[in-house]
Design a protein around this motif. Structure first.
Motif, PDB file in Angstrom:
ATOM      1  N   ILE A  58       0.907  -1.108  -0.185  1.00  0.00           N
ATOM      2  CA  ILE A  58      -0.383   0.258  -0.141  1.00  0.00           C
ATOM      3  C   ILE A  58       0.728   1.281   0.647  1.00  0.00           C
ATOM      4  O   ILE A  58       0.450   2.505  -0.672  1.00  0.00           O
ATOM      5  N   LEU A  87       0.843   4.274  -3.230  1.00  0.00           N
ATOM      6  CA  LEU A  87       0.386   5.857  -2.577  1.00  0.00           C
ATOM      7  C   LEU A  87       1.861   6.339  -3.649  1.00  0.00           C
ATOM      8  O   LEU A  87       1.597   7.157  -3.828  1.00  0.00           O
ATOM      9  N   THR A  88       3.044   5.606  -3.102  1.00  0.00           N
ATOM     10  CA  THR A  88       3.948   6.857  -3.962  1.00  0.00           C
ATOM     11  C   THR A  88       4.099   6.677  -5.286  1.00  0.00           C
ATOM     12  O   THR A  88       4.410   7.912  -5.484  1.00  0.00           O
ATOM     13  N   VAL A 143       1.099   6.669  -6.609  1.00  0.00           N
ATOM     14  CA  VAL A 143       0.046   8.118  -7.185  1.00  0.00           C
ATOM     15  C   VAL A 143       0.526   8.756  -6.900  1.00  0.00           C
ATOM     16  O   VAL A 143       0.309  10.283  -8.156  1.00  0.00           O
ATOM     17  N   SER A 144       1.432   9.332  -6.314  1.00  0.00           N
ATOM     18  CA  SER A 144       1.977  11.357  -5.686  1.00  0.00           C
ATOM     19  C   SER A 144       2.615  11.660  -7.208  1.00  0.00           C
ATOM     20  O   SER A 144       2.436  12.681  -6.871  1.00  0.00           O
ATOM     21  N   LEU A 183       0.079  12.072   0.648  1.00  0.00           N
ATOM     22  CA  LEU A 183       0.287  10.755   0.558  1.00  0.00           C
ATOM     23  C   LEU A 183       1.042  10.096   0.051  1.00  0.00           C
ATOM     24  O   LEU A 183       1.947   8.752   0.679  1.00  0.00           O
ATOM     25  N   GLY A 205       2.101   6.861   2.992  1.00  0.00           N
ATOM     26  CA  GLY A 205       2.925   5.901   2.595  1.00  0.00           C
ATOM     27  C   GLY A 205       4.230   5.276   3.186  1.00  0.00           C
ATOM     28  O   GLY A 205       4.065   4.393   3.387  1.00  0.00           O
TER      29      GLY A 205
END
Length: 299
Positions: free
Chosen positions: A131, A135-136, A138-139, A286, A290
């Motif tokens: 997860i 998130l990294t 997506v950032s 984010l 993360g």
């Protein structure tokens, strides 16, 4: 223990990023980079000389710099080439891009390290760690959209390309660090690779920069140059020590270290008054979330 050391290293790395931006702002990059390698070497020199003159004083501690073989020196020279190449690209990118852009891009470096850790070292992530990684990723895409508002086209801007090359080389260096720290003394590696980098940068300075210095950005001394070396030395010392732990996972250590973006983001706001903070703040949140999931994944 190794995870706590990774967070400490991240803090020092953030301070390093801020002072690096200050050092190269309206300044010649190559002499700044040479002085940084020189000061890093000088900061570690006392440990080297004490280890040689009175080995028993530091023997058995993390501060001891043992004698290493010719084979080890060859490995360390390769480490120096990789890191120095990453720094050259990274310093030029830092000079021309906002810190609130370069910081989060650098924060994606551990994703590349993760792939290598999975393939080379056989590291396996649990649900929380995955997860954090996602998130990294997506950032980064959110950061790309934010950068366009400042006229920074991620596909056409050469400085963005430079920071990406620096990130790839940095990820390669991180994987190589895991190998080196399990094979050689972390303090010995840090001292010698800084010395070799200093020698390499002196050659670059004399051959490439000095003859053309009148046609390029002039060099001016800034005290932040010394602080760059100070914070980098601390960040690397703690980082190498963390990787010397047999249980340390380079995929997680690299990800946590990139949490330094929190410090560099604050610096970009306070010292450089950078713009479009709302979009970048979302990217930062984010990354922090993360980091939290990565922390949970190691509990």
């Amino acid at each position: 223990m190794w995870l706590a050391l990774a967070f400490v290293s991240a803090f020092f790395l953030g301070c390093y990023d801020i002072n690096k931006k200050m050092s190269v702002h309206n300044n010649a990059v190559i002499p700044v980079l040479f002085l940084n390698t020189l000061f890093c070497t000088l900061l570690l020199s006392p440990l080297f000389f004490i280890s040689r003159l009175s080995g028993e004083t530091l023997a058995g501690t993390i501060y001891y710099v043992p004698v290493v073989s010719l084979e080890a020196h060859l490995y360390i020279v390769l480490k120096s080439l990789i890191v120095l190449s990453s720094w050259i690209f990274g310093y030029f990118a830092t000079k021309h891009l906002p810190l609130t852009i370069t910081g989060p891009i650098n924060a994606t470096r551990p994703v590349m390290t993760l792939v290598g850790a999975l393939l080379i070292f056989g590291e396996r992530l649990n649900l929380y760690q995955w997860i954090g990684v996602l998130l990294t990723i997506v950032s980064f895409f959110l950061l790309s959209a934010t950068g366009k508002k400042e006229g920074i086209n991620f596909r056409q801007n050469k400085w963005v390309l430079f920071i990406f090359i620096a990130a790839v080389l940095g990820a390669l260096s991180g994987l190589y660090d895991k190998y080196l720290m399990q094979k050689f003394s972390s303090t010995a590696v840090q001292f010698w690779y800084n010395l070799y980098q200093c020698i390499m940068m002196l050659v670059v300075l004399i051959i490439l920069w000095y003859p053309k210095r009148a046609k390029s950005t002039p060099f001016s001394w800034k005290w932040s140059i010394l602080l760059v070396s100070f914070f980098l030395t601390l960040a690397d010392f703690v980082y190498f020590y963390a990787l010397s732990d047999p249980d340390a996972m380079i995929s997680i250590v690299s990800m946590v270290r990139r949490g330094s973006v929190v410090i560099s983001f604050i610096g970009g706001v306070l010292f450089f008054h950078e713009k479009n903070l709302k979009g970048k703040a979302l990217d930062l949140v984010l990354i922090i979330i993360g980091m939290f999931f990565l922390y949970l994944g190691t509990k």
